[in-house]
Design a protein around this motif. Structure first.
Motif, PDB file in Angstrom:
ATOM      1  N   THR A 219      -1.280   6.529   0.457  1.00 15.97           N
ATOM      2  CA  THR A 219      -0.293   7.033   1.408  1.00 15.97           C
ATOM      3  C   THR A 219       0.836   6.032   1.614  1.00 15.97           C
ATOM      4  O   THR A 219       2.022   6.410   1.655  1.00 15.97           O
ATOM      5  CB  THR A 219      -0.971   7.342   2.761  1.00 15.97           C
ATOM      6  N   PHE A 220       0.484   4.755   1.744  1.00 17.89           N
ATOM      7  CA  PHE A 220       1.499   3.713   1.938  1.00 17.89           C
ATOM      8  C   PHE A 220       2.467   3.676   0.755  1.00 17.89           C
ATOM      9  O   PHE A 220       3.695   3.597   0.937  1.00 17.89           O
ATOM     10  CB  PHE A 220       0.826   2.347   2.104  1.00 17.89           C
ATOM     11  N   PHE A 221       1.939   3.740  -0.458  1.00 21.14           N
ATOM     12  CA  PHE A 221       2.789   3.671  -1.642  1.00 21.14           C
ATOM     13  C   PHE A 221       3.674   4.916  -1.756  1.00 21.14           C
ATOM     14  O   PHE A 221       4.830   4.822  -2.194  1.00 21.14           O
ATOM     15  CB  PHE A 221       1.935   3.500  -2.896  1.00 21.14           C
ATOM     16  N   TYR A 222       3.143   6.078  -1.382  1.00 18.41           N
ATOM     17  CA  TYR A 222       3.954   7.298  -1.421  1.00 18.41           C
ATOM     18  C   TYR A 222       5.129   7.208  -0.455  1.00 18.41           C
ATOM     19  O   TYR A 222       6.266   7.588  -0.793  1.00 18.41           O
ATOM     20  CB  TYR A 222       3.088   8.515  -1.081  1.00 18.41           C
ATOM     21  N   PHE A 223       4.863   6.726   0.759  1.00 14.41           N
ATOM     22  CA  PHE A 223       5.946   6.583   1.731  1.00 14.41           C
ATOM     23  C   PHE A 223       6.977   5.557   1.256  1.00 14.41           C
ATOM     24  O   PHE A 223       8.188   5.764   1.401  1.00 14.41           O
ATOM     25  CB  PHE A 223       5.394   6.177   3.103  1.00 14.41           C
ATOM     26  N   ALA A 224       6.486   4.453   0.693  1.00 13.55           N
ATOM     27  CA  ALA A 224       7.394   3.427   0.174  1.00 13.55           C
ATOM     28  C   ALA A 224       8.262   4.000  -0.948  1.00 13.55           C
ATOM     29  O   ALA A 224       9.474   3.758  -1.011  1.00 13.55           O
ATOM     30  CB  ALA A 224       6.595   2.231  -0.331  1.00 13.55           C
ATOM     31  N   MET A 250       2.903   6.165  -9.386  1.00 14.20           N
ATOM     32  CA  MET A 250       2.148   7.360  -9.752  1.00 14.20           C
ATOM     33  C   MET A 250       1.082   7.063 -10.812  1.00 14.20           C
ATOM     34  O   MET A 250       0.013   7.674 -10.804  1.00 14.20           O
ATOM     35  CB  MET A 250       3.094   8.464 -10.238  1.00 14.20           C
ATOM     36  N   LEU A 251       1.359   6.127 -11.705  1.00 12.59           N
ATOM     37  CA  LEU A 251       0.349   5.736 -12.688  1.00 12.59           C
ATOM     38  C   LEU A 251      -0.859   5.100 -12.017  1.00 12.59           C
ATOM     39  O   LEU A 251      -2.008   5.333 -12.407  1.00 12.59           O
ATOM     40  CB  LEU A 251       0.946   4.759 -13.706  1.00 12.59           C
ATOM     41  N   VAL A 252      -0.606   4.326 -10.972  1.00 11.90           N
ATOM     42  CA  VAL A 252      -1.690   3.657 -10.253  1.00 11.90           C
ATOM     43  C   VAL A 252      -2.405   4.607  -9.304  1.00 11.90           C
ATOM     44  O   VAL A 252      -3.650   4.620  -9.234  1.00 11.90           O
ATOM     45  CB  VAL A 252      -1.155   2.433  -9.469  1.00 11.90           C
ATOM     46  N   CYS A 253      -1.631   5.434  -8.584  1.00  7.96           N
ATOM     47  CA  CYS A 253      -2.210   6.251  -7.506  1.00  7.96           C
ATOM     48  C   CYS A 253      -2.758   7.593  -7.977  1.00  7.96           C
ATOM     49  O   CYS A 253      -3.841   8.008  -7.555  1.00  7.96           O
ATOM     50  CB  CYS A 253      -1.161   6.477  -6.405  1.00  7.96           C
TER      51      CYS A 253
END
Length: 393
Positions: A219-224, A250-253
């Motif tokens: 979630t944190f990475f999506y918001f970032a 996206m590759l990581v998450c």
């Protein structure tokens, strides 16, 4: 192997706009025969990169159920049919500014159909109203719809200039939508005389709307990523950095999200970029289009009229190469999203969702003809009213 003609027929049926864009580009290149470098220069890679990144990060939020969760929480506040109309309509209106008009409709139209099935009310007018809200709300921000994102980049609008123009659509739209809702949910005269009581929602219908959001490290990475996309839209962050960051996140998450991106829309842009740039080198065609866009009022009317026939995204891509009056073209193709069913491709989403749904209450008519008649009545009247108001402003 499938019959090539059958494959082509299915492709045209599934992706008519993409097929038209690629066909036009191919014909233009074969006839005009521009240098390969011209075709390459025609492609706006910045717009494509931002559009790709926004699409995939919105899919990421959808995978975590954010919009459904917000909707279910807010719906519990509804006690009357009027409050339900207001909430669902303006949820679509405001969410479409950030997640695009098609995503807003794909999220909230099924929710609306389910709710109205439970409370045994006809959802027809609400679905049409939500479609209007999605097309109007998405006009307000650069990332609200594809044509805005392209025009914002192509003409180099500043944020202030852009919002000064789209406010001419936003403010009247909110008043018009409010007036429609108040009219639709008015107290009707009862047959024996007097007025009916306000239409309270039956039982505890809204309390049953449940949705759960998935919150984890992703979630944190999506918001970032979403913030970086917005910064790239407004020229604060370089679009190449944004693209690299998005792909890495996206590759990581969740690498499966790459499969859910609407690549046909990206290819449609490429086709129209090449088609427009190629034809702009033909003096006779260029002169003809420029004559249609020779004044602010002509640009505005041409933007509206062409959107009715070829949809507002292709209209923006086609006409932008022949006019420097970006402000009037921006207003024209956005107001032009009203009118015919194909004026905005997002409108087709609501049409398909409603006419193919098994959630329409018993006793109501989910037919294509019924929907089309109501949709056309709302859109044509609103196109006339809003078209005049926006131009005057």
């Amino acid at each position: 192997m499938k019959n090539p003609l059958v494959f082509l027929k299915n492709f045209i049926k599934r992706e008519p706009v993409l097929f038209a864009a690629l066909l036009l580009a191919l014909i233009a290149v074969c006839v005009v025969r521009p240098a390969p470098i011209i075709c390459l220069q025609a492609i706006d890679f910045r717009t494509l990169a931002i559009l790709f990144s926004l699409m995939i990060v919105i899919k990421a939020f959808q995978s975590q159920n954010f919009l459904n969760f917000i909707a279910s929480r807010l719906l519990r506040l509804c006690k009357t049919r009027r409050s339900l109309y207001f909430l669902l309509t303006f949820l679509v209106f405001f969410s479409s500014m950030f997640v695009t008009n098609d995503v807003a409709l794909l999220t909230f139209v099924p929710i609306s159909l389910l709710i109205f099935k439970q409370i045994k009310f006809s959802s027809l007018h609400l679905i049409v109203l939500e479609t209007l809200a999605a097309n109007l709300g998405s006009c307000i921000t650069p990332m609200g719809n594809p044509q805005n994102l392209f025009l914002f980049s192509y003409y180099g609008f500043s944020a202030l200039d852009f919002f000064a123009q789209t406010a001419k659509i936003a403010v009247p739209s909110m008043f018009i939508l409010t007036a429609i809702i108040l009219f639709l949910t008015r107290n009707k005269v009862a047959k024996p005389g007097g007025f009916e009581e306000p239409q309270l929602l039956p039982g505890n219908a809204m309390q049953t709307q449940m949705a759960f959001v998935k919150v984890d490290f992703r979630t944190f990475f999506y918001f970032a990523d979403f913030v970086i996309c917005l910064l790239a839209v407004f020229h604060v962050v370089n679009y190449l950095f944004m693209l690299i960051f998005t792909i890495a996140v996206m590759l990581v998450c969740n690498y499966t999200l790459f499969k859910k991106v609407d690549y046909s829309l990206l290819l449609t842009f490429v086709g129209f970029f090449i088609f427009t740039k190629t034809l702009s080198t033909v003096q006779a065609f260029s002169d003809f289009i420029q004559s249609l866009l020779s004044s602010p009022i002509k640009t505005y009317i041409t933007g509206i009229a062409s959107s009715q026939v070829i949809s507002n995204v292709p209209a923006a891509l086609l006409l932008s190469g022949f006019t420097q009056n970006g402000a009037m073209l921006l207003l024209g193709v956005n107001v032009g999203g009203l009118g015919t069913l194909i004026a905005s491709m997002a409108s087709v989403i609501s049409f398909k969702l409603y006419t193919s749904s098994d959630l329409v209450p018993t006793g109501t008519n989910p037919s294509r003809e019924n929907y089309f008649a109501v949709f056309s009545a709302y859109n044509l009247v609103l196109l006339l009213i809003l078209g005049i108001i926006v131009y005057i402003l």
